[in-house]
Design a protein around this motif. Structure first.
Motif: not given
Length: 287
Positions: A255-257, A215-216, A279, A172, A174, A170, A211, A282, A145
């Protein structure tokens, strides 16, 4: 590092001095019977308070006590006092020596507290420097990060000055924590390793991968216009949604994006604002 060793050596020397000094009052206090044992127990209590809370806390505990007990002893030593015959009190010179001893011990214990606190702060600072120095996430070999924020800040400044554009994606996983609990730690490590490999093969060599959370993940795509994002999403979807476990079975992941284009017309005051905006997308976009 040398300064840390010096502090540690000095703290050990002070602690040794405290141990020796704390035993000396017992020589004359135990001769006074029950009141001597009580005073020595109180002395040890004050030393512990000073070790854990510092000099001020130790003095706040001991000075009122010394004042009250000292006043009683002074009054009992007056010729007209009935206490001098009714109570078996400690001689006043002994109590004066006791008072001086407890103040000295409080000061030594408080100094140890100060040194130990300072050592803790130095260790914390060293850990923070190491964390910032190690820019690579060990499980994925992606930058972490801190490196992501640094790279984003540099890229935003470059575009603000010279023009151009980039896209930040981005991603993530799930239910990542549920996956770890269901399949175990080894499968979690395997999933992260597979994800990093797939992203490395899917994205261009010039794209930067990070990363930035448990989880992102983030993908910084330089010179990538917004109209090509659907092609990239299709590639990610086809390569990421199916995962092969260590036992050779296949599972489907979701996934979330979110994504956002950055150019000279973008109105973001900081890297944090830009990341927060991506974010927010997402929440409503699923891969």
């Amino acid at each position: 590092m040398n300064k840390h060793i010096e502090l540690e050596t000095y703290s050990l020397a002070l602690f040794s001095l405290l141990l020796v000094a704390a035993q000396m009052p017992a020589i004359f206090l135990f001769k006074e019977g029950a009141i001597g044992i009580f005073l020595y127990s109180f002395l040890l209590l004050i030393v512990l308070v000073s070790l854990f809370k510092g000099t001020i806390a130790g003095l706040l505990w001991c000075l009122p006590f010394l004042f009250i007990i000292g006043s009683v002893l002074i009054y009992s030593n007056l010729p007209a006092s009935s206490l001098s015959t009714n109570l078996n009190v400690m001689p006043l010179p002994y109590f004066m020596a006791y008072g001086l001893s407890i103040v000295i011990l409080v000061l030594i214990a408080g100094k140890i507290h100060e040194r130990v606190t300072r050592q803790g702060e130095m260790v914390h600072q060293l850990k923070e420097k190491i964390r910032q120095f190690v820019a690579v996430d060990m499980e994925t070999n992606f930058d972490n990060k801190q490196r992501m924020e640094f790279e984003l800040n540099a890229e935003m400044k470059r575009i603000n000055r010279y023009g151009g554009e980039f896209t930040l994606i981005l991603l993530q996983i799930d239910h990542f924590d549920s996956f770890r609990k269901l399949y175990g730690e080894k499968e979690k490590v395997h999933l992260l390793s597979s994800l990093s490999k797939v992203l490395g093969e899917t994205m261009r060599a010039t794209d930067r991968k990070f990363r930035y959370g448990y989880d992102r993940f983030a993908l910084l795509l330089t010179n990538t216009p917004d109209d090509s994002i659907e092609v990239i999403f299709n590639k990610l979807s086809s390569n990421l949604k199916t995962h092969r476990l260590l036992n050779e079975n296949y599972i489907t992941l979701s996934y979330r994006l979110g994504h956002s284009l950055y150019n000279q017309s973008s109105a973001f005051e900081s890297v944090e604002d830009f990341i927060e905006k991506v974010e927010s997308e997402m929440l409503s976009h699923e891969l």
